[in-house]
Design an enzyme around this catalytic site. Sequence first.
Site, PDB file in Angstrom:
ATOM      1  CD  GLU A 173      -3.141  -0.510   0.125  1.00 52.83           C
ATOM      2  OE1 GLU A 173      -3.094   0.641  -0.327  1.00 52.83           O
ATOM      3  OE2 GLU A 173      -4.013  -1.327  -0.214  1.00 52.83           O
ATOM      4  CB  SER A 174       2.007   3.276   2.298  1.00 48.56           C
ATOM      5  OG  SER A 174       2.258   2.478   3.452  1.00 48.56           O
TER       6      SER A 174
END
Length: 568
Positions: A173-174
């Site tokens: 995700e990040s």
Amino acid sequence: MSASPHSHSPRLRPRFTFAPVALIALLLSACASTTPGLNAGNEQASDTKPSDRHAQTRSFGNSSGTQAVAKAGAAQAKTDAALPVLEDSLRPGVAVDLNEAQAQQDLWGRVRGGFAMAELDNDLVRKAENWYSSRPDYVGRMTERGSRYLFHVMEEVDKRGMPSEMALLPFIESAFNPQALSTAKASGMWQFVPATGRDFALKQNIFRDDRRDVLASTRAALDYLSRLNKKFGDWHLALAAYNWGQGNVQRAIERNQRAGLPTDYESLRMPDETRYYIPKLQAVKNIILAPEKFNLTLPPVANHPYFLSVNIDRDMDVDVAARLAGLSVEEFKQFNPQMNKPVMLAAKTSQVLLPYDNASAFAVNLAAHRGPLASWTAWVVPRTMKSAEAARQVGMPEAQLLDINKIPPRMLVKQGSTLLVSRTAHRDDDVSEHLADNASIAFAPDVPPLRKQSVKVRKGDTVAAIAARYRVSEAQLAQWNKVSTSARFKAGQMVVVYTPVSAKNSTRSAQAPQRGKAQAKARPVRTVQTAQSSRTAKPTKSSRPVKAQANGRQVTASAQGNGESRQR
């Protein structure tokens, strides 16, 4: 290693129990000449200063070492009452013993042992593996950053009985960056969009964004994934719904059901991003399982908390908190990234996360602190006003007020907005719980008031022509009249136009009736002459116009006007 109960400062309610760091430091000093323990190579990679939290307790063979330990113990017993009790926020009341065997285990091994999802093996997995293996520097930064938060995430995953693959999802995700922000406005380590964040009680206001909060966002993400798995009964489908939306996944399943097709993850039609989402997670899982196969190295991560949680009960500037903890502001924000402003509000941000080595220093320094903790507070705007006026009322330079509150140029601050302002002797209260939770700010264009006009269209007039005539934008004129910017009007049609009312015109309009009244008193009788006759109009008590007829023309004189208006 356990600690006896201690008293603590009234402004601090710490949340971690551990053997006093001062004693550990003295023990290490006494044995500085000894050979490092076997686990010295397990020191965790970090952006902060080197840590001694992996050091082992050692026995000493000389009397001076024993005396040093005895003195350290006596000194510590004397100051125990001044040291706050620190507890693990995940396991309250449980002592954190860094020397026990479980704490010294490799956390990556714990992650590997919890893998339970069905394997995925296809070309997209190979593509993702090649992408990561060709970027060892990126993988190194990502895993080192993730090592700060991985223990906490694994604790939460294990509490819910979830497969440990879920703990790897922030890598996808990040890259485990809690301050990441996507073009779709998804924010934080788990990349919540604003609406989904609100659905899972992640507060977003001018003071904080809980989508970036390490603890709150992890709780929300794992709760959401658990709900999705319960709905679809399959972790691959749950992950697809996390990325694409549960409604989209449900419709894709129903579409396949109507067509008599399988409804598993690989059989559904979905966007390329979602199609590639789970293969990326599988690739990271494969790298964690056998990093050497991809010529990659994972940083060592010990199986104990990297950060501790310390409670605060007074508002505190971020730079003050960082200084008390012995960290730079940038380092402090790695653990507390949810703050939107340079101040933490104790009413709703009641705890700070700090690296293990800095938590005790923060607690001790905070207890000894005697100056102000916060230089900012909140002020609710009593009425809509210009930023310059607001700055005068709160005693701040306008430029500083604009900058700290991100007020755009040429905008008014609307009534009821909350601004962050400097504290003064008369404005020194901590921000209330209501404001800390519900503060908002709204703006209005700083333009003159507009007057509505109805304009008769000339032959051949277009939106562009009328907009140019009245010096307004084509888009505005089109919006006012609910037409497109390329529209053409019919001759004689009435079109709405809003034009600014200047202060000069407003003053003149306001003063006109008063001047009319004065003139009416001074000249109660008005004479209207025409070519063939003259008549004297008697004064009337009303303001109704007096009419005279001459040569077939009607002449109207207003008793309150500045002149005559003639109608043909």
